[in-house]
Design an enzyme around this catalytic site. Structure first.
Site, short mmCIF file in Angstrom:
data_model
loop_
_atom_site.label_atom_id
_atom_site.label_comp_id
_atom_site.label_asym_id
_atom_site.label_seq_id
_atom_site.Cartn_x
_atom_site.Cartn_y
_atom_site.Cartn_z
N CYS A 60 7.89 53.08 13.12
CA CYS A 60 8.50 54.24 12.46
C CYS A 60 8.44 55.48 13.34
CB CYS A 60 7.77 54.48 11.13
SG CYS A 60 8.26 56.00 10.34
N ASP A 137 -2.98 39.63 19.30
CA ASP A 137 -3.53 39.69 20.66
C ASP A 137 -5.05 39.78 20.70
OD1 ASP A 137 -1.03 39.65 21.76
OD2 ASP A 137 -0.79 41.82 21.73
N ARG A 443 -24.77 6.25 12.52
CA ARG A 443 -25.72 7.02 11.71
C ARG A 443 -27.17 6.57 11.91
NH1 ARG A 443 -23.44 9.95 7.31
NH2 ARG A 443 -21.20 9.68 7.12
#
EC number: 2.7.1.11
Length: 756
Positions: A60, A137, A443
């Site tokens: 703007c 960014d 495991r």
């Protein structure tokens, strides 16, 4: 950005404020009229999964003029708005701060012109602003991660993964150009996450003569059997003399010097779009709620602040300090003070750069230190995405430190059978993007085979151990520590990296693999919710994994916009279920079309997923119908997310450096002997710091029956989820961020930013 908008609106309404949308950024504030509209609860429904921003954004020119800001002030005062939440980059935030400083002058001018009554100046005497940084960014100082960065990394990594398969087939070299006009964060982290051969960023221009060095590196990679090269260029990359290095220049160079088949891919605005990642949704939701709390607490003389994330904690930092420091980075770059620019970018950036250099560039044998130590790496427990990135990082850092690196297949079971082989630099090429566990994992705990394992350790002369895995890895390390009394072979430095989708390990806030699982859950929830669009009202009951740990259900619920999440840590009974159904029925009648309820697989023995599904179906008759889904093992698979690749790579590098240090400290009379508690550690992320903690000291914090830590930080996020789902609940503000100052490089122990 939408997740932040949603959180601000709902938290604002929760604290009893009137909330307005200003559409089209500052342009809408200057133009007024229909651009400034009151927001209702429903206004932000089903926008979590939408990329970009629903309320629009615009550059703007008018707001840069005094007249423009005068119009904006009038538009705000006419609606009684004196608190602004600004989501944007440093330009938007600097503008907001200027507006705040001029505020009383602008009102006085409006009174003079007769546009305002004199008493309005008293009534609206101060404008309060709080900032949230939205920028792909990640170029804003004072925060580890800005909103949007993680999603942009997701886009880049999706593309790189796709390109790697075609490059592999055709033996090609690819030059990828990513965004980052003044900041190389995206280029650097994606290079780290995909194991690129070369990266060019504005903060660290290459030394003169880099062209030749790069070509040597590319041809060396090929001669070691690799079929592809990846070079990543930030759009703002420069050489030492300030001349731009473009992707096409790099391509021509490779073709001219090496004759490789080379292609350029410019990613462009793809990086800004798409669905936000789980990390971004959670970050934005946490920060949005924090921003509202910060606004409520500001007074006329507190400086405008930015709400941000450091490590795993939300903090508030003075807006102008951040902006000044961000501008200092640019000044340092303009003045060719590159080392300083990298330092000013912050710990996170510096750590990324160090780790990249360590892993990408192999030193010639003659330059390597000779340590004569043998270090073994293994995976234990269920596979988790990011394990392979951690193994690659360990092997390469170990080799750089002069060790011989051994990899063990199939966990401790493979260890006992002697499935151990030496790994060289090239053996882990291309591992970062692979899901699951390439070494194989089991495991089995070591206690069963402890004698055979000791024998293998003797045979291969293993001087240190790095275990990457979940709760079983934690238990294994405890067993090996116990075994030190009987077997001297275990009197060596041992370290564990937490890696499990359940995120249920004591001593760490985050585990490798949990972020990838969250993204899988959130993506699926988005699809499931979408399946009901346009049909009648529907509620989905979704079961997540996690054992007894409710992390995935809670944080997944927060990111997917769930109405409830049932977990073991927060006991619930039939009255709670009843209240949830009634609450949802009420919402369905008035405002929403689709409901989402998550349930952790072990949250209750009797209130099963079926039970909850049947209860909701019965009670919701005539208002909504129900469907249920058990997500199952899809949560464990898939390519690792950028966060997990990065996190795994960096904590693994840190662990290897710790192992080297401990090996040197414990080497006496020609052998390694380590039997103290502090030589058997877990490396975890705690709030803001990465800490090595003796596993023995973590036993008191652990519930071994349910395999969860006794205290879990994410339980504090549960009230947040409830508030965003329109429950009347109390919100504990004790953990909200206090105003802190931006320091040039935080002190040593505070480097959880390594994780980001």
């Amino acid at each position: 950005m939408n997740a932040a908008v949603r959180a601000v609106v709902r938290m604002g309404l929760y604290v009893g404020a009137k909330v307005y949308f200003i559409h089209e950024g500052y342009q809408g504030m200057v133009d007024g009229g229909e651009n400034i509209r009151e927001a209702k609860w429903e206004s932000v429904s089903s926008m979590l999964q939408v990329g970009g921003t629903v309320i629009g954004s615009a550059r703007c020119k008018d707001f840069r003029t005094h007249e423009g800001r005068l119009k904006a002030a009038l538009n705000l005062v006419q609606r009684g708005i004196t608190n602004l939440c600004v989501i944007g980059g440093d330009g938007s935030l600097t503008g907001a701060n200027l507006f705040r400083e001029e505020w009383s002058g602008l009102l006085a001018e409006l009174v003079e012109q007769g546009a305002l009554e004199a008493d309005a100046v008293q009534q609206y005497s101060a404008l309060h602003i709080v900032g949230m940084v939205g920028s792909i960014d990640n170029d804003f100082c004072g925060t580890d991660m800005t909103i949007g960065t993680d999603s942009a990394l997701h886009r880049i990594i999706e593309v790189v993964d796709a390109i790697m398969t075609t490059a592999q087939s055709h033996q090609r070299t690819f030059v990828l150009e990513v965004m980052g006009r003044h900041c190389g964060y995206l280029a650097l982290v994606s290079a780290l996450a995909c194991g690129a051969d070369w990266v060019l960023i504005p903060e660290m221009p290459p030394e003169d003569g880099w062209e030749e060095k790069m070509c040597q590196k590319l041809s060396a990679t090929r001669s070691r059997g690799s079929r592809l090269n990846i070079i990543i260029v930030a759009e703002g990359a420069l050489d030492r003399h300030g001349k731009a290095i473009t992707s096409s220049y790099v391509k021509d160079l490779v073709v001219k010097c090496l004759g490789f088949d080379t292609r350029v891919t410019i990613l462009g605005h793809v990086q800004r779009g798409g669905t936000p990642s789980a990390f971004d949704r959670i970050l934005a939701s946490r920060i949005g709620v924090e921003a509202v709390l910060a606004l409520l607490e500001t007074t006329a003389n507190t400086p405008a602040c930015v709400v941000s994330l450091v490590g795993n904690q939300s903090v508030r930092v003075p807006l102008m300090e951040c902006v000044q420091m961000t501008q200092e980075v640019q000044k340092a770059m303009d003045g060719k003070r590159f080392e300083e620019a990298v330092k000013l970018r912050g710990r996170s950036f510096e750590n990324n750069l160090k780790t990249y250099k360590l892993l990408a560039h192999r030193k010639p044998e003659s330059e390597l230190p000779v340590s004569n130590f043998n270090v073994a790496v293994l995976n234990v427990g269920a596979p988790a995405a990011g394990m392979n990135a951690a193994v690659r990082s360990a092997v390469r850092v170990g080799i750089s430190e002069g060790h011989k690196m051994f990899a063990v297949s199939d966990g401790f079971e493979g260890f006992s059978k002697g499935q151990i082989r030496e790994f060289k630099w090239a053996d882990v090429g291309g591992w970062t993007g692979q899901g699951g566990s390439l070494l194989g994992t089991k495991r089995t705990l070591p206690a069963k085979h402890v004698e055979k394992i000791a024998e293998q350790m003797r045979k291969h002369n293993i001087n240190a151990l790095l275990i990457i895995g979940g709760f079983e890895a934690f238990e294994s390390l405890l067993q090996l520590f116990e075994a030190r009394g009987t077997y001297e072979e275990f009197c060596i430095p041992m370290c564990m990296l937490p890696s499990t989708i359940s995120n249920n390990i004591p001593g760490t806030d985050l585990s490798i693999g949990a972020d990838t699982a969250l993204n899988a859950i959130v993506e699926t929830c988005d699809r499931i919710k979408q399946s009901a669009s346009g049909t009648k009202r529907r509620v989905f009951i979704i079961e997540t994994m996690g054992g007894y740990c409710g992390y995935l259900a809670t944080v997944g619920g927060l990111a997917a916009g769930a109405d409830a999440a049932y977990i073991y840590e927060e006991p619930f009974d039939i009255r709670d279920l009843q209240a949830n159904v009634e609450h949802l029925t009420e919402k369905m009648k008035t405002s929403i079309q689709r409901g989402l309820v998550l349930r952790n697989e072990n949250s209750s023995e009797n209130y099963t997923t079926d039970f909850i599904y049947q209860l909701y179906s019965e009670e919701g008759k005539g208002v909504f119908d129900c469907r249920k889904n058990v997500l199952g093992h899809m949560q464990q698979g898939g390519a690792p997310s950028p966060f997990d690749r990065n996190f795994g790579t960096k904590i693994s590098a840190k662990a290897m450096q710790w192992i080297t240090k401990k090996l040197t400290e414990t080497f006496r009379q020609g052998r390694v002997f380590a039997n103290t508690e502090d030589t058997c550690c877990l490396l975890g992320m705690r709030r803001r710091a990465l800490v090595f903690q003796p596993v023995v000291q973590l036993t008191d914090d652990t519930d071994f029956v349910h395999r969860i830590p006794k205290e879990q930080w994410w339980l504090k996020l549960r009230p947040l989820m409830k508030i965003l789902a329109k429950y009347k609940t109390s919100y504990d503000v004790s953990d909200s961020g206090q105003l802190e100052h931006v320091v040039h490089n935080r002190p040593k122990e505070l480097d959880a930013s390594v994780a980001m």
